[in-house]
Design a protein around this motif. Sequence first.
Motif, mmCIF file in Angstrom:
data_model
loop_
_atom_site.group_PDB
_atom_site.id
_atom_site.type_symbol
_atom_site.label_atom_id
_atom_site.label_comp_id
_atom_site.label_asym_id
_atom_site.label_seq_id
_atom_site.Cartn_x
_atom_site.Cartn_y
_atom_site.Cartn_z
ATOM 1 N N GLY A 136 0.809 -1.217 0.000
ATOM 2 C CA GLY A 136 0.000 0.000 0.000
ATOM 3 C C GLY A 136 0.839 1.263 0.000
ATOM 4 O O GLY A 136 0.511 2.231 -0.690
ATOM 5 N N ALA A 137 1.933 1.271 0.761
ATOM 6 C CA ALA A 137 2.802 2.455 0.813
ATOM 7 C C ALA A 137 3.394 2.743 -0.555
ATOM 8 O O ALA A 137 3.398 3.894 -1.024
ATOM 9 C CB ALA A 137 3.907 2.241 1.844
ATOM 10 N N PHE A 138 3.898 1.717 -1.219
ATOM 11 C CA PHE A 138 4.500 1.899 -2.543
ATOM 12 C C PHE A 138 3.449 2.348 -3.556
ATOM 13 O O PHE A 138 3.691 3.278 -4.341
ATOM 14 C CB PHE A 138 5.143 0.581 -2.992
ATOM 15 N N LEU A 139 2.296 1.699 -3.542
ATOM 16 C CA LEU A 139 1.237 1.986 -4.518
ATOM 17 C C LEU A 139 0.684 3.393 -4.357
ATOM 18 O O LEU A 139 0.702 4.204 -5.303
ATOM 19 C CB LEU A 139 0.117 0.956 -4.360
ATOM 20 N N TRP A 140 0.200 3.713 -3.154
ATOM 21 C CA TRP A 140 -0.468 5.001 -2.955
ATOM 22 C C TRP A 140 0.519 6.166 -2.948
ATOM 23 O O TRP A 140 0.171 7.271 -3.375
ATOM 24 C CB TRP A 140 -1.267 4.973 -1.660
ATOM 25 N N GLY A 141 1.740 5.930 -2.471
ATOM 26 C CA GLY A 141 2.738 6.996 -2.525
ATOM 27 C C GLY A 141 3.030 7.410 -3.950
ATOM 28 O O GLY A 141 3.103 8.605 -4.269
ATOM 29 N N GLY A 142 3.193 6.423 -4.837
ATOM 30 C CA GLY A 142 3.442 6.748 -6.242
ATOM 31 C C GLY A 142 2.257 7.420 -6.906
ATOM 32 O O GLY A 142 2.418 8.383 -7.679
ATOM 33 N N LEU A 143 1.057 6.934 -6.616
ATOM 34 C CA LEU A 143 -0.142 7.520 -7.235
ATOM 35 C C LEU A 143 -0.400 8.936 -6.743
ATOM 36 O O LEU A 143 -0.923 9.777 -7.492
ATOM 37 C CB LEU A 143 -1.359 6.640 -6.945
ATOM 38 N N ALA A 144 -0.045 9.230 -5.494
ATOM 39 C CA ALA A 144 -0.338 10.555 -4.927
ATOM 40 C C ALA A 144 0.389 11.664 -5.663
ATOM 41 O O ALA A 144 -0.088 12.804 -5.701
ATOM 42 C CB ALA A 144 0.040 10.579 -3.442
ATOM 43 N N ASP A 145 1.536 11.367 -6.259
ATOM 44 C CA ASP A 145 2.265 12.385 -7.026
ATOM 45 C C ASP A 145 1.708 12.566 -8.428
ATOM 46 O O ASP A 145 2.062 13.530 -9.115
ATOM 47 C CB ASP A 145 3.751 12.007 -7.124
ATOM 48 N N LYS A 146 0.839 11.655 -8.859
ATOM 49 C CA LYS A 146 0.290 11.744 -10.207
ATOM 50 C C LYS A 146 -1.209 12.003 -10.226
ATOM 51 O O LYS A 146 -1.718 12.657 -11.128
ATOM 52 C CB LYS A 146 0.585 10.438 -10.970
#
Length: 659
Positions: A136-146
């Motif tokens: 979840g950290a990897f997924l949502w962290g990356g999506l939050a910048d896009k």
Amino acid sequence: MADHYQNNIYNQGDYPLQEDDAASDVTEGHDEEDQMYEGEYQGIPHPDDTKAAQRLKLKKKKTTELSEQYEYIMEECGHGKFQWMLFIVLGLALMADGVECFVVAFVLPSAEKDLCLSNAEKGMLGLIVFLSMMVGAFLWGGLADKVGRRQCLILALSINCIFAFMSSFAQGYSFFLFFRLLSGIGIGGTAPIVYSYFSEFLQMNKRGEHLSWLCMFWMIGGIYASFTAWGIIPRYGWGFSMGTEFQFHAWRVFVLVAALPAIASLVGLTFMPESPRFLLENGKHDDAWMILKQVHDTNWRAKGQPEKVFTVVHIKTPKTTEDGFFEVQSATRTPVQRWAVRSLTLCKLVLRNVASLLSAELRFATLFMAVIWFCMAFSYYGLSVWFPDMIKHLQHEEYVSKVQVFHKKRVENMIFDFPLENQIHEEVEYIRDKFINIEMKSVKFKDSLFEDCHFENIRSSETVFENCTIHSTVFYNTDLWEAKFIDCKMENTTFEHNKHGCHLDTAKENDVLIYLVSFLGSLAVLPGNIISALYMEKIGRVKIIGGSMLISAGCTFFLFLSFSQSAIIALQCLFCGVSAAAWNGIEVVTVELYPASKRATASGVLNALCKLAAVLGSSIFASCVGITKAIPILLSFTALVCGGLVALNLPDTQQKILQ
């Protein structure tokens, strides 16, 4: 009106009047060069106001980059009511993250009764929490910048709430594991997004202190989880059932109560705006300007100065280069194809952003932070598991030392109507005896004889019959199953109306030690949070991280000197308190080291690494319980010293404007 607007802009700065055909189209997002967003003319001070005009001129002269101008804008917006409202909402999200780390550990002693869990299945449940949060950290962290900080946080919390609710009703192990997996993936995105989101509403001189105060909510989550679990779960008798297929006991109520912080944060987020910094980075100038004006007006209205005008006219924003990807999507024919193109494009952008963390300008910062995150998480989560496990081990050793041993006795025509606990019956002969309406806890019958005996309405825990001979004996309405008879010889022995449901094969009362130790450990974090928040701007982030990690290393080394239960609890509290300061500094520096377009991505990658270290640390440390104390102590000491020394070489970000 248009002429008046253009003259007004011209009179307030050094920008020449543009021709109609040369004017930039704000709604398009970018020109050939960096764009200048022209805010609405309402609220712009009259040029006769000399003080306001000079302030605008100073801003335009000094501000050549978005990051610098954004800092000036946040200073004009001030720090007040808006930031405190956002602080509470995001704090609840962080609190939900803290609760998630404790939920499975608290419910396992009771859930294993309802779900018939083996030791391997219990281990997998504990492991799945951190693995799912890592994803979840990897997924949502990356999506939050896009996609956006607010939107991703709402989606993450929604997933957590939905599947946490469903897990409380799951009757089988597979469904419970699956729902907790999805719940963890949701909540795993909160920490990476929350700090990035909140930092972009703070001015430089407030950032370190208020991000540290925000960290305190994770500790509050631990206290909330411990307190509610202590008050709810031990009341195992409460609940209801629908036949033998559906059981709803107190631990399931706790799972529902544990989701309340996430629900509250989700509701609050519906009233919060997106980060204006994210919007500016993505060319959404109008939306960003309106949000900044909202922040300004909310703060100054609450301070009793509603007449104070938002004077920002121009916002210099970077040219975006990714709009073309989405233009291709609009030309795709079917909705499924459009969704596929969007998803593929988004994945490429996220992965490209992750790869950019190892670019020349960010490589050393990323490697240094990765070492610090890993070392801190490996020691912190490893010891967090090891401390209570060691206390349980010491208690078990003390309990075993008080065992009663009955050896080579003959008991005839006796009625056992009293509890049997912590006993060993070796080479004992029971002739025509009755065991009726009793509980057996930690009882071992070894090499014994049972002749014409009667067992009725028996509840047992950790009770076994080993190498016994059983003749003409009846077991009626008991939970003594075949697995409890090891290498036994049975003749003319019957089992009638056995109790069904593995939830009966346990002690009646739950041990409150796990709640007490977790509660004290979470409460001990409070002093570290307060001290780090008050001195983050005075001492500096680097010194706080390095110093706290080195002091934490010293705390672990003291375990060699004293190893009683009270000493372990005291050192755990000291370790948690000092570690809190290090965690606060790590979170602040992580936010400040990376530019806005990579901030949440970097935080997500480092949080994912943190959860991986937590899995390794807790697994290694737990395997050493009862075998050796030297390995966990030396491993944690070495990791903390290495991480502390690396932290002292980090760049100072205290006076750094958010890029």
